[in-house]
Design a protein around this motif. Structure first.
Motif, PDB file in Angstrom:
ATOM      1  N   HIS A  86      12.704  16.094  -3.583  1.00 53.46           N
ATOM      2  CA  HIS A  86      11.295  16.712  -3.995  1.00 53.46           C
ATOM      3  C   HIS A  86      11.166  18.211  -3.250  1.00 53.46           C
ATOM      4  CE1 HIS A  86       9.086  15.116  -0.530  1.00 53.46           C
ATOM      5  NE2 HIS A  86       9.672  14.096  -0.819  1.00 53.46           N
ATOM      6  N   ASP A 125      11.082  16.188   5.291  1.00 53.04           N
ATOM      7  CA  ASP A 125      10.434  15.500   4.033  1.00 53.04           C
ATOM      8  C   ASP A 125       9.993  16.493   3.283  1.00 53.04           C
ATOM      9  OD1 ASP A 125       9.388  13.738   2.237  1.00 53.04           O
ATOM     10  OD2 ASP A 125       7.826  13.002   3.316  1.00 53.04           O
ATOM     11  N   GLU A 158       6.227  14.768  -5.711  1.00 52.09           N
ATOM     12  CA  GLU A 158       6.700  13.389  -4.987  1.00 52.09           C
ATOM     13  C   GLU A 158       5.390  13.048  -4.332  1.00 52.09           C
ATOM     14  OE1 GLU A 158       8.098  10.432  -2.779  1.00 52.09           O
ATOM     15  OE2 GLU A 158       7.111  12.030  -2.055  1.00 52.09           O
ATOM     16  N   GLU A 159       5.039  13.934  -3.371  1.00 53.69           N
ATOM     17  CA  GLU A 159       3.852  13.464  -2.465  1.00 53.69           C
ATOM     18  C   GLU A 159       2.549  13.005  -3.049  1.00 53.69           C
ATOM     19  OE1 GLU A 159       4.962  12.848   0.444  1.00 53.69           O
ATOM     20  OE2 GLU A 159       6.427  14.257   1.196  1.00 53.69           O
ATOM     21  N   GLY A 161       2.447  11.291  -6.070  1.00 55.40           N
ATOM     22  CA  GLY A 161       2.755  10.024  -6.941  1.00 55.40           C
ATOM     23  C   GLY A 161       3.816  10.369  -8.217  1.00 55.40           C
ATOM     24  N   ASP A 185      16.101  11.157   1.451  1.00 53.71           N
ATOM     25  CA  ASP A 185      14.618  11.392   1.465  1.00 53.71           C
ATOM     26  C   ASP A 185      14.139  10.193   2.336  1.00 53.71           C
ATOM     27  OD1 ASP A 185      11.946  12.637   1.022  1.00 53.71           O
ATOM     28  OD2 ASP A 185      11.679  11.680  -0.615  1.00 53.71           O
ATOM     29  N   THR A 186      14.918   9.800   3.126  1.00 55.70           N
ATOM     30  CA  THR A 186      14.699   8.908   3.999  1.00 55.70           C
ATOM     31  C   THR A 186      15.184   9.029   5.452  1.00 55.70           C
ATOM     32  OG1 THR A 186      16.699   7.211   3.520  1.00 55.70           O
ATOM     33  CG2 THR A 186      14.793   6.934   2.109  1.00 55.70           C
ATOM     34  N   GLY A 187      15.454   7.922   6.207  1.00 57.76           N
ATOM     35  CA  GLY A 187      15.932   8.276   7.565  1.00 57.76           C
ATOM     36  C   GLY A 187      16.994   7.467   8.006  1.00 57.76           C
ATOM     37  N   LEU A 200      13.069   0.050  -0.086  1.00 60.65           N
ATOM     38  CA  LEU A 200      11.861   1.113  -0.128  1.00 60.65           C
ATOM     39  C   LEU A 200      10.781  -0.075  -0.714  1.00 60.65           C
ATOM     40  CD1 LEU A 200      13.137   4.228  -2.068  1.00 60.65           C
ATOM     41  CD2 LEU A 200      12.580   4.179   0.267  1.00 60.65           C
ATOM     42  N   ARG A 333       1.402  -1.880   0.718  1.00 63.79           N
ATOM     43  CA  ARG A 333       2.964  -1.493   0.928  1.00 63.79           C
ATOM     44  C   ARG A 333       3.568  -2.860   0.130  1.00 63.79           C
ATOM     45  NH1 ARG A 333       4.775   3.890   1.598  1.00 63.79           N
ATOM     46  NH2 ARG A 333       2.792   4.846   2.838  1.00 63.79           N
ATOM     47  N   SER A 401      13.828   0.068   4.650  1.00 62.49           N
ATOM     48  CA  SER A 401      12.785   0.916   5.076  1.00 62.49           C
ATOM     49  C   SER A 401      11.395   0.474   4.425  1.00 62.49           C
ATOM     50  CB  SER A 401      12.949   2.499   4.548  1.00 62.49           C
ATOM     51  OG  SER A 401      11.773   3.316   4.852  1.00 62.49           O
ATOM     52  N   GLY A 403       8.899   2.805   3.984  1.00 65.53           N
ATOM     53  CA  GLY A 403       8.361   3.721   3.461  1.00 65.53           C
ATOM     54  C   GLY A 403       8.608   3.763   1.714  1.00 65.53           C
ATOM     55  N   SER A 404       8.134   4.527   0.838  1.00 66.95           N
ATOM     56  CA  SER A 404       8.053   4.377  -0.436  1.00 66.95           C
ATOM     57  C   SER A 404       8.460   5.638  -1.168  1.00 66.95           C
ATOM     58  CB  SER A 404       6.557   3.982  -1.053  1.00 66.95           C
ATOM     59  OG  SER A 404       6.041   2.860  -0.422  1.00 66.95           O
ATOM     60  N   ILE A 405       9.338   5.525  -2.059  1.00 70.44           N
ATOM     61  CA  ILE A 405       9.681   6.755  -3.050  1.00 70.44           C
ATOM     62  C   ILE A 405       9.414   5.766  -4.519  1.00 70.44           C
ATOM     63  CG2 ILE A 405      11.115   8.446  -3.798  1.00 70.44           C
ATOM     64  CD1 ILE A 405      12.590   8.075  -1.064  1.00 70.44           C
ATOM     65  N   PRO A 406       8.086   5.659  -4.795  1.00 74.23           N
ATOM     66  CA  PRO A 406       8.004   4.868  -6.063  1.00 74.23           C
ATOM     67  C   PRO A 406       8.914   5.120  -7.358  1.00 74.23           C
ATOM     68  CG  PRO A 406       5.923   5.533  -5.261  1.00 74.23           C
ATOM     69  CD  PRO A 406       7.042   6.322  -4.480  1.00 74.23           C
ATOM     70  N   HIS A 432       5.199  13.853   7.730  1.00 72.90           N
ATOM     71  CA  HIS A 432       3.360  13.753   7.196  1.00 72.90           C
ATOM     72  C   HIS A 432       2.548  14.144   8.475  1.00 72.90           C
ATOM     73  CE1 HIS A 432       4.303  11.243   3.304  1.00 72.90           C
ATOM     74  NE2 HIS A 432       5.061  11.971   3.650  1.00 72.90           N
TER      75      HIS A 432
HETATM   76  N1  BES Z   1      10.302  10.561   2.028  1.00 70.52           N
HETATM   77  C1  BES Z   1       9.087   9.790   1.908  1.00 70.52           C
HETATM   78  C2  BES Z   1       9.349   8.437   1.832  1.00 70.52           C
HETATM   79  C3  BES Z   1      10.233   7.675   3.125  1.00 70.52           C
HETATM   80  C4  BES Z   1      10.262   8.337   4.200  1.00 70.52           C
HETATM   81  C5  BES Z   1      10.686   6.517   2.611  1.00 70.52           C
HETATM   82  C6  BES Z   1      11.111   7.858   5.229  1.00 70.52           C
HETATM   83  C7  BES Z   1      11.512   6.003   3.761  1.00 70.52           C
HETATM   84  C8  BES Z   1      11.492   6.666   4.996  1.00 70.52           C
HETATM   85  C9  BES Z   1       8.220  10.140   0.790  1.00 70.52           C
HETATM   86  O1  BES Z   1       8.218  11.711   0.440  1.00 70.52           O
HETATM   87  C10 BES Z   1       6.853   9.677   0.927  1.00 70.52           C
HETATM   88  O2  BES Z   1       6.128  10.125   1.824  1.00 70.52           O
HETATM   89  N2  BES Z   1       6.207   8.568  -0.069  1.00 70.52           N
HETATM   90  C11 BES Z   1       4.936   8.319   0.149  1.00 70.52           C
HETATM   91  C12 BES Z   1       4.604   7.547  -1.277  1.00 70.52           C
HETATM   92  C13 BES Z   1       4.168   8.459  -2.119  1.00 70.52           C
HETATM   93  C14 BES Z   1       3.731   7.937  -3.608  1.00 70.52           C
HETATM   94  C15 BES Z   1       3.057   9.529  -1.772  1.00 70.52           C
HETATM   95  C16 BES Z   1       4.853   7.224   1.187  1.00 70.52           C
HETATM   96  O3  BES Z   1       5.878   6.348   1.553  1.00 70.52           O
HETATM   97  O4  BES Z   1       3.703   7.099   1.659  1.00 70.52           O
END
Ligand code: BES
Ligand code: MN
Ligand code: MN
Length: 462
Positions: A86, A125, A158-159, A161, A185-187, A200, A333, A401, A403-406, A432
């Motif tokens: 993204h 990110d 992406e940020e 939704g 897009d993760t770590g 995720l 989550r 992880s 975090g979420s990447i729905p 973020h």
């Molecule tokens: N890249 C992140 C998600 C992420 C980061 C997953 C690090 C695992 C490790 C993505 O851009 C993000 O911020 N996702 C949001 C959800 C989205 C629906 C706004 C989140 O996880 O809050």
């Protein structure tokens, strides 16, 4: 495949400078004031894909921000890798806490990034991680080493939704057909502890509003005799966890896919220092659901967190008032098997049911998505493992992880393919947050590792 290092050495300054240019554009999808910048970023990404050797590149219009699509199909009989990333970023607020302006990238050394890191919103990110794929593509095409077909799909929502991406994927299944989806897009755990993200969490995001009297009231004249929406809201929120920090919404855990003792033991083997964790966050102790470790709490367990709360008087000095309304934003989550729409309903029913009669409660669902798990016995995971072994000299650790990447779960549903999450960021990169950064070493390591994935995935598919 040959080592990418000689090419990297020759071109790394240009690779860094190109990323810096991309980071200068404030592509904040959440804020409509930046609409033109978001659209301009899509154009820059498009140009970069053309330069990297894609044959067909297009800006695909959607009801929201455009999706940049690119492809190079060398032989329909060879496998196809779909790269997703993204180009939009989070708002930079609170801006005062940045040491340098968020859209004026600077390179600084840090303890964890002795080679230097690029400080800018989106550096990790996801512009920096997305751009690794563009540069890996450039390497493969310009050295005649692209072993299979490639498709790129880079979105700008992406940020917020990924709504338009869902719309796009449903309408373009043929165009997006692939054998594996690859995302950075993760770590990862640490530069010397490579890891591949294998899960995720899902997400349900809701907003709640509690309304009491029809106007703000004098807290002396009315205090004690009417419901104070802030008192009520905070009491309701507090009741959502019990004394063991379990979530109290009936049915919330019913479908949670628990891990076996063996799987939990395996998870516990990943290197982790509670002392360093506490030190990095300046906290005296960790806090969370009873019976689970920190790593379990932030990956395989579902959570409920207030993300924002407001109401009443917050200006200077004291104002004696009972506000008419109080609100909060709450994220949950979720883990595999929990359905986000079902959880949203459970939350809504429960929250409405615990409200005292003296107030009116409104629950507004925002976006959400399902959790995802990559099976470590699939071909894509094995190819990724080999790629890391090649460039890190170590077998990567699979790590779920928090975090979420729905959109990843949706990819599986609509495109029927698995996703490999090759993230190169560190938890300390402050995504973020103010002072987000991405290590130069991590950036280059990504560009080095990605072509190896293409190589092994193609070889292993034969
Ligand atoms: N890249 C992140 C998600 C992420 C980061 C997953 C690090 C695992 C490790 C993505 O851009 C993000 O911020 N996702 C949001 C959800 C989205 C629906 C706004 C989140 O996880 O809050
Ligand atoms: Mn991201
Ligand atoms: Mn993000």
């Amino acid at each position: 495949m040959k080592s990418v290092l000689p090419y990297l050495d020759q071109h790394k300054n240009r690779f860094i400078n190109e990323l810096i240019e991309l980071l200068k554009i404030p592509s904040i999808s959440a804020d409509s004031n930046y609409k033109n910048d978001v659209i301009r970023t899509a154009d820059v990404v498009k140009e970069s894909l053309i330069a990297a050797g894609c044959d067909k590149v297009e800006i695909c219009e959607t009801p929201g921000y455009p999706i940049v699509y690119g492809e190079k199909i060398i032989d329909p009989n060879l496998p196809t890798v779909l790269v997703y990333g993204h180009y939009d970023v989070q708002p930079p607020d609170p801006i005062d806490l940045w040491d340098s302006p968020p859209f004026e990238p600077v390179i600084k050394k840090t303890e964890l990034h002795p080679e230097g890191a690029i400080f800018a919103r989106g550096s990790c990110d996801d512009k920096g991680q997305m751009y690794m794929h563009v540069k890996a593509m450039e390497y493969m095409t310009s050295t005649n080493q692209l072993p299979c077909n490639v498709k790129f799909m880079i979105e700008g929502e992406e940020e917020i939704g990924s709504e338009s991406l869902g719309w796009f994927v449903e309408r373009n299944q043929e165009k997006l057909s692939n054998d594996i989806i690859l995302i950075s897009d993760t770590g990862m755990i640490a530069p010397d502890v490579p890891s591949i993200t294998t899960g995720l969490r899902g997400l349900s995001y809701v907003e709640v509003e509690v309304t009491g009297p029809n106007r703000d009231l004098h807290s002396g004249l009315y205090g004690g005799a009417v419901a104070n929406p802030i008192n009520v809201l905070t009491k309701m929120i507090a009741s959502l966890h019990d004394e063991d920090n379990h979530i109290t919404i009936p049915g919330f855990y019913d479908k949670v896919d628990g891990l076996s003792a063996e799987e939990r033991a395996k998870m516990g083997e990943a290197p982790f220092s509670l002392e360093n964790y506490k030190k990095a966050l300046d906290i005296h102790s960790v806090y969370g659901e009873k019976g689970y470790t920190t790593n379990e709490r932030n990956s395989i367990r579902p959570t409920l967190d207030v993300n924002g709360i407001w109401g009443g008087y917050i200006g200077e000095g004291a104002k004696t008032v009972i506000a008419s309304k109080a609100s909060a934003k709450i994220s949950m989550r979720l883990v595999p098997n929990q359905d986000w729409e079902e959880i949203t309903k459970l939350f809504k029913n429960h929250f409405e049911s615990i409200a005292p009669e003296a107030v009116t409660v409104k629950v507004t669902p925002h976006h959400g998505g399902q959790a995802y798990v990559t099976p470590i016995d699939c071909l894509g995971y094995k190819a990724a493992e080999k790629a890391y072994e090649e460039t890190f000299g170590k077998t990567p650790i699979p790590q779920r992880s928090g975090g979420s990447i729905p959109i990843v779960a949706l990819f599986e549903k609509e495109l029927k393919s698995k996703t490999i999450l090759m993230g190169f960021g560190l938890d300390s990169d402050a995504i973020h947050s103010p002072n987000e950064h991405f290590g130069i070493w991590n950036y280059l390591k990504g560009i080095e590792t990605i072509p190896q994935f293409f190589h092994y995935f193609t070889e292993m598919s034969k």
